[in-house]
Write a protein that holds these residues in place. Structure first.
Motif, PDB file in Angstrom:
ATOM      1  N   VAL A  10      -7.572 -28.497  27.975  1.00 43.74           N
ATOM      2  CA  VAL A  10      -8.976 -28.352  28.356  1.00 43.74           C
ATOM      3  C   VAL A  10      -9.287 -26.862  28.419  1.00 43.74           C
ATOM      4  O   VAL A  10      -8.578 -26.109  29.100  1.00 43.74           O
ATOM      5  CB  VAL A  10      -9.266 -29.018  29.714  1.00 43.74           C
ATOM      6  CG1 VAL A  10     -10.759 -28.906  30.059  1.00 43.74           C
ATOM      7  CG2 VAL A  10      -8.852 -30.488  29.682  1.00 43.74           C
ATOM      8  N   MET A  11     -10.302 -26.427  27.700  1.00 42.10           N
ATOM      9  CA  MET A  11     -10.684 -25.013  27.653  1.00 42.10           C
ATOM     10  C   MET A  11     -11.931 -24.784  28.501  1.00 42.10           C
ATOM     11  O   MET A  11     -12.915 -25.505  28.387  1.00 42.10           O
ATOM     12  CB  MET A  11     -10.904 -24.559  26.199  1.00 42.10           C
ATOM     13  CG  MET A  11      -9.623 -24.717  25.367  1.00 42.10           C
ATOM     14  SD  MET A  11      -9.730 -24.158  23.654  1.00 42.10           S
ATOM     15  CE  MET A  11      -9.735 -22.373  23.880  1.00 42.10           C
ATOM     16  N   VAL A  12     -11.837 -23.792  29.387  1.00 41.39           N
ATOM     17  CA  VAL A  12     -12.870 -23.580  30.411  1.00 41.39           C
ATOM     18  C   VAL A  12     -13.276 -22.102  30.496  1.00 41.39           C
ATOM     19  O   VAL A  12     -12.561 -21.227  29.998  1.00 41.39           O
ATOM     20  CB  VAL A  12     -12.353 -24.054  31.793  1.00 41.39           C
ATOM     21  CG1 VAL A  12     -12.055 -25.545  31.789  1.00 41.39           C
ATOM     22  CG2 VAL A  12     -11.101 -23.258  32.175  1.00 41.39           C
ATOM     23  N   VAL A  39      -4.585 -26.127  30.858  1.00 39.33           N
ATOM     24  CA  VAL A  39      -5.960 -25.619  30.987  1.00 39.33           C
ATOM     25  C   VAL A  39      -5.956 -24.194  30.451  1.00 39.33           C
ATOM     26  O   VAL A  39      -5.101 -23.386  30.825  1.00 39.33           O
ATOM     27  CB  VAL A  39      -6.426 -25.651  32.457  1.00 39.33           C
ATOM     28  CG1 VAL A  39      -7.744 -24.882  32.629  1.00 39.33           C
ATOM     29  CG2 VAL A  39      -6.608 -27.096  32.929  1.00 39.33           C
ATOM     30  N   VAL A  40      -6.887 -23.901  29.558  1.00 37.22           N
ATOM     31  CA  VAL A  40      -7.000 -22.574  28.950  1.00 37.22           C
ATOM     32  C   VAL A  40      -8.315 -21.962  29.403  1.00 37.22           C
ATOM     33  O   VAL A  40      -9.382 -22.531  29.166  1.00 37.22           O
ATOM     34  CB  VAL A  40      -6.993 -22.665  27.409  1.00 37.22           C
ATOM     35  CG1 VAL A  40      -7.130 -21.270  26.785  1.00 37.22           C
ATOM     36  CG2 VAL A  40      -5.723 -23.340  26.912  1.00 37.22           C
ATOM     37  N   ALA A  41      -8.243 -20.831  30.099  1.00 38.69           N
ATOM     38  CA  ALA A  41      -9.469 -20.177  30.585  1.00 38.69           C
ATOM     39  C   ALA A  41      -9.756 -18.943  29.741  1.00 38.69           C
ATOM     40  O   ALA A  41      -8.844 -18.243  29.305  1.00 38.69           O
ATOM     41  CB  ALA A  41      -9.302 -19.779  32.050  1.00 38.69           C
ATOM     42  N   SER A  42     -11.043 -18.688  29.532  1.00 38.55           N
ATOM     43  CA  SER A  42     -11.429 -17.493  28.757  1.00 38.55           C
ATOM     44  C   SER A  42     -11.497 -16.269  29.662  1.00 38.55           C
ATOM     45  O   SER A  42     -11.618 -15.145  29.178  1.00 38.55           O
ATOM     46  CB  SER A  42     -12.793 -17.721  28.091  1.00 38.55           C
ATOM     47  OG  SER A  42     -13.768 -17.990  29.088  1.00 38.55           O
ATOM     48  N   ASN A  43     -11.446 -16.505  30.985  1.00 36.70           N
ATOM     49  CA  ASN A  43     -11.404 -15.352  31.897  1.00 36.70           C
ATOM     50  C   ASN A  43     -10.636 -15.715  33.163  1.00 36.70           C
ATOM     51  O   ASN A  43     -10.622 -16.881  33.585  1.00 36.70           O
ATOM     52  CB  ASN A  43     -12.828 -14.901  32.214  1.00 36.70           C
ATOM     53  CG  ASN A  43     -13.528 -15.869  33.129  1.00 36.70           C
ATOM     54  OD1 ASN A  43     -13.247 -15.867  34.321  1.00 36.70           O
ATOM     55  ND2 ASN A  43     -14.363 -16.744  32.586  1.00 36.70           N
ATOM     56  N   PRO A  44      -9.993 -14.708  33.768  1.00 31.89           N
ATOM     57  CA  PRO A  44      -9.094 -14.966  34.904  1.00 31.89           C
ATOM     58  C   PRO A  44      -9.801 -15.405  36.174  1.00 31.89           C
ATOM     59  O   PRO A  44      -9.156 -15.918  37.094  1.00 31.89           O
ATOM     60  CB  PRO A  44      -8.376 -13.623  35.112  1.00 31.89           C
ATOM     61  CG  PRO A  44      -9.281 -12.594  34.503  1.00 31.89           C
ATOM     62  CD  PRO A  44     -10.007 -13.282  33.396  1.00 31.89           C
ATOM     63  N   ASN A  45     -11.147 -15.215  36.220  1.00 31.73           N
ATOM     64  CA  ASN A  45     -11.860 -15.535  37.462  1.00 31.73           C
ATOM     65  C   ASN A  45     -12.448 -16.945  37.480  1.00 31.73           C
ATOM     66  O   ASN A  45     -13.145 -17.313  38.420  1.00 31.73           O
ATOM     67  CB  ASN A  45     -13.008 -14.524  37.670  1.00 31.73           C
ATOM     68  CG  ASN A  45     -12.505 -13.095  37.534  1.00 31.73           C
ATOM     69  OD1 ASN A  45     -11.469 -12.754  38.094  1.00 31.73           O
ATOM     70  ND2 ASN A  45     -13.180 -12.283  36.725  1.00 31.73           N
ATOM     71  N   ILE A  80      -8.238 -31.083  21.978  1.00 33.84           N
ATOM     72  CA  ILE A  80      -8.755 -29.938  22.735  1.00 33.84           C
ATOM     73  C   ILE A  80     -10.148 -30.294  23.228  1.00 33.84           C
ATOM     74  O   ILE A  80     -11.015 -30.701  22.429  1.00 33.84           O
ATOM     75  CB  ILE A  80      -8.812 -28.670  21.864  1.00 33.84           C
ATOM     76  CG1 ILE A  80      -7.392 -28.265  21.424  1.00 33.84           C
ATOM     77  CG2 ILE A  80      -9.486 -27.521  22.616  1.00 33.84           C
ATOM     78  CD1 ILE A  80      -7.366 -27.130  20.402  1.00 33.84           C
ATOM     79  N   VAL A  81     -10.365 -30.190  24.537  1.00 30.03           N
ATOM     80  CA  VAL A  81     -11.656 -30.513  25.136  1.00 30.03           C
ATOM     81  C   VAL A  81     -12.291 -29.235  25.675  1.00 30.03           C
ATOM     82  O   VAL A  81     -11.714 -28.580  26.551  1.00 30.03           O
ATOM     83  CB  VAL A  81     -11.494 -31.531  26.285  1.00 30.03           C
ATOM     84  CG1 VAL A  81     -12.855 -31.883  26.879  1.00 30.03           C
ATOM     85  CG2 VAL A  81     -10.801 -32.800  25.784  1.00 30.03           C
TER      86      VAL A  81
END
Ligand code: GRF
Length: 197
Positions: A10-12, A39-45, A80-81
């Motif tokens: 899941v990309m967030v 879970v894949v985040a585009s930013n650490p926050n 991939i969601v």
């Protein structure tokens, strides 16, 4: 050899309420043909990272697509969601996962989609236009932002006095958080049955 469950990434980018809906669906059994393994985040926050940690799900903050691909391959990701994910994926990346990347958009595509239409802006545009009905769409991701084949949609009534925030919340509750888990389960089921192209 077919798998017991599809491996889901899941990309967030933000609060992760759609990720939470997927986690809740997994816990309640609605999502049973797939499991969220990353879970894949585009930013650490992104607060979505906290939701992942609270539920024992591995997460990474992506540097770039090149470094992400091997991470996905190591975990044998089948689906991939994109759940509130705000970066545009390159055509090269998308081509690696044909008909295996889905996205939730907070409007009834083709309304209020494409460039600049994300997050609260979508609901601002819907209210500015004066539509009486809006909603959410789950669609496959292709190289055109919000352009891929539509999987499912759900309509939500616009009410007197709605602000963008109030409307966003209603669209999340009445559409996004229902559509995304259901689509994720349906596609995961096709994958494990071997009927997904
Ligand atoms: C929200 O605007 C939602 O409507 C859209 O992405 C944004 C963040 O969602 N899908 P989330 O809470 O991070 O899932």
């Amino acid at each position: 050899m077919l798998k017991e469950k599809a491996n889901i990434a899941v990309m967030v980018s933000g609060g992760g309420t759609n990720l939470q809906a997927l986690i809740d669906a997994q816990n309640s059994g609605i999502l049973h043909s797939g499991q969220i393994v990353l879970v894949v985040a585009s930013n650490p926050n992104a607060y979505a990272l906290t939701r992942a940690a609270d539920n024992g799900i591995e997460s990474v903050v992506m540097e770039d697509e090149a470094s992400l691909i091997p991470i996905l391959q190591e975990r044998d990701i089948d689906l991939i969601v994109l759940a509130g994910f705000l970066k545009i994926l390159s055509p090269d990346f998308i081509r690696q996962y044909p008909d295996r990347i889905i996205n939730i958009h907070p409007a009834l595509i083709p309304s209020f989609c494409g460039k600049g239409c994300y997050g609260l802006h979508v609901h601002e545009k819907a209210l500015d236009y004066g539509v009486k009905v809006t909603g959410a769409t789950v669609h496959y991701v292709n190289e055109i932002p919000d352009g891929g084949r539509i999987i499912s949609q759900k309509a939500v009534e616009v009410q007197e006095g709605d602000t963008p925030e109030i409307l966003q919340r209603r669209v999340m509750e009445q559409a996004e958080w229902i559509l995304l888990p259901r689509a994720t389960e349906d596609i995961s089921a096709e994958i494990v049955k071997g009927t997904k192209a």
